[in-house]
Scaffold this motif. Structure first.
Motif, PDB file in Angstrom:
ATOM      1  N   ASP A 100     126.135 -89.675  39.247  1.00 48.47           N
ATOM      2  CA  ASP A 100     125.429 -90.087  40.457  1.00 48.47           C
ATOM      3  C   ASP A 100     124.315 -91.068  40.075  1.00 48.47           C
ATOM      4  O   ASP A 100     123.445 -90.729  39.276  1.00 48.47           O
ATOM      5  N   ALA A 103     120.695 -89.736  40.596  1.00 48.00           N
ATOM      6  CA  ALA A 103     120.273 -88.483  39.973  1.00 48.00           C
ATOM      7  C   ALA A 103     119.039 -88.667  39.105  1.00 48.00           C
ATOM      8  O   ALA A 103     118.092 -87.884  39.197  1.00 48.00           O
ATOM      9  N   THR A 104     119.040 -89.676  38.256  1.00 48.23           N
ATOM     10  CA  THR A 104     117.873 -89.861  37.387  1.00 48.23           C
ATOM     11  C   THR A 104     116.627 -90.237  38.189  1.00 48.23           C
ATOM     12  O   THR A 104     115.528 -89.813  37.850  1.00 48.23           O
ATOM     13  N   ILE A 106     115.907 -89.246  41.204  1.00 48.34           N
ATOM     14  CA  ILE A 106     115.421 -88.053  41.904  1.00 48.34           C
ATOM     15  C   ILE A 106     114.804 -87.060  40.932  1.00 48.34           C
ATOM     16  O   ILE A 106     113.728 -86.509  41.184  1.00 48.34           O
ATOM     17  N   TRP A 107     115.475 -86.806  39.802  1.00 50.08           N
ATOM     18  CA  TRP A 107     115.026 -85.734  38.914  1.00 50.08           C
ATOM     19  C   TRP A 107     114.010 -86.170  37.871  1.00 50.08           C
ATOM     20  O   TRP A 107     113.255 -85.349  37.367  1.00 50.08           O
ATOM     21  N   ASN A 113     108.489 -80.043  42.032  1.00 46.77           N
ATOM     22  CA  ASN A 113     109.883 -79.612  41.988  1.00 46.77           C
ATOM     23  C   ASN A 113     110.462 -79.390  43.383  1.00 46.77           C
ATOM     24  O   ASN A 113     111.609 -79.735  43.652  1.00 46.77           O
ATOM     25  N   ARG A 116     111.556 -82.696  44.722  1.00 49.66           N
ATOM     26  CA  ARG A 116     112.779 -83.187  44.087  1.00 49.66           C
ATOM     27  C   ARG A 116     114.006 -82.455  44.628  1.00 49.66           C
ATOM     28  O   ARG A 116     115.039 -83.075  44.883  1.00 49.66           O
ATOM     29  N   ILE A 117     113.877 -81.152  44.822  1.00 44.99           N
ATOM     30  CA  ILE A 117     114.991 -80.382  45.384  1.00 44.99           C
ATOM     31  C   ILE A 117     115.291 -80.848  46.803  1.00 44.99           C
ATOM     32  O   ILE A 117     116.451 -81.008  47.190  1.00 44.99           O
ATOM     33  N   TRP A 120     117.115 -84.135  46.599  1.00 44.55           N
ATOM     34  CA  TRP A 120     118.499 -83.942  46.137  1.00 44.55           C
ATOM     35  C   TRP A 120     119.376 -83.414  47.267  1.00 44.55           C
ATOM     36  O   TRP A 120     120.490 -83.896  47.484  1.00 44.55           O
ATOM     37  N   HIS A 123     119.957 -86.184  49.731  1.00 49.90           N
ATOM     38  CA  HIS A 123     120.903 -87.158  49.171  1.00 49.90           C
ATOM     39  C   HIS A 123     122.338 -86.644  49.258  1.00 49.90           C
ATOM     40  O   HIS A 123     123.267 -87.405  49.522  1.00 49.90           O
ATOM     41  N   LYS A 124     122.529 -85.366  49.059  1.00 47.94           N
ATOM     42  CA  LYS A 124     123.866 -84.756  49.110  1.00 47.94           C
ATOM     43  C   LYS A 124     124.260 -84.302  50.515  1.00 47.94           C
ATOM     44  O   LYS A 124     125.313 -83.685  50.696  1.00 47.94           O
TER      45      LYS A 124
END
Length: 135
Positions: A100, A103-104, A106-107, A113, A116-117, A120, A123-124
């Protein structure tokens, strides 16, 4: 469970299909199953006639087998030949999946945290908005 049988390795599930259909733990180790003399620790109650017959045959076959429980488990990975770990199993599952690109982003940032969750999940498309709750 695999069995060395007539010069080749065969899976016990193919040799004893009726018995395998009654198992509650299809991935049980040989040491666990053979550790209990009755061999029915992980089987569903009330076996069919065919499963009872196969269980008797399996008990006859294993009567001469003795397990050395002092020997360490030496399972190795199919791809790298190293001992199995959660990390190696995870890599095998995801080896053919595309990475993805977000991914980098976001994380790997300095946001808390929980942010970020949230990003994510957004995004999904996994956030339960009022519209999805209504459906």
């Amino acid at each position: 469970l695999d069995l060395w049988f007539n010069g080749s390795t065969e899976n016990l599930a193919t040799i004893f299909p009726a018995l395998f259909s009654h198992t509650l733990r299809p991935a049980a180790t040989v040491a666990r199953v053979l550790g209990y003399p009755a061999l029915n620790l992980d089987l569903a109650p009330r076996l069919t006639h065919d499963a009872e017959h196969e269980l008797g045959n399996l008990r006859d076959m294993l009567a001469s087998v003795s397990m050395n429980l002092q020997v360490m488990d030496k399972r190795t990975g199919r791809f790298d030949g190293k001992p199995m770990t959660c990390k190696s199993a995870y890599k095998v599952v995801w080896i053919n999946k595309p990475i993805d690109p977000f991914a980098t982003t976001i994380w790997k940032n300095y946001a808390p945290n929980k942010c970020r969750i949230f990003l994510w999940l957004a995004h999904k498309n996994r956030l339960f908005t009022n519209e999805r709750r209504f459906k």
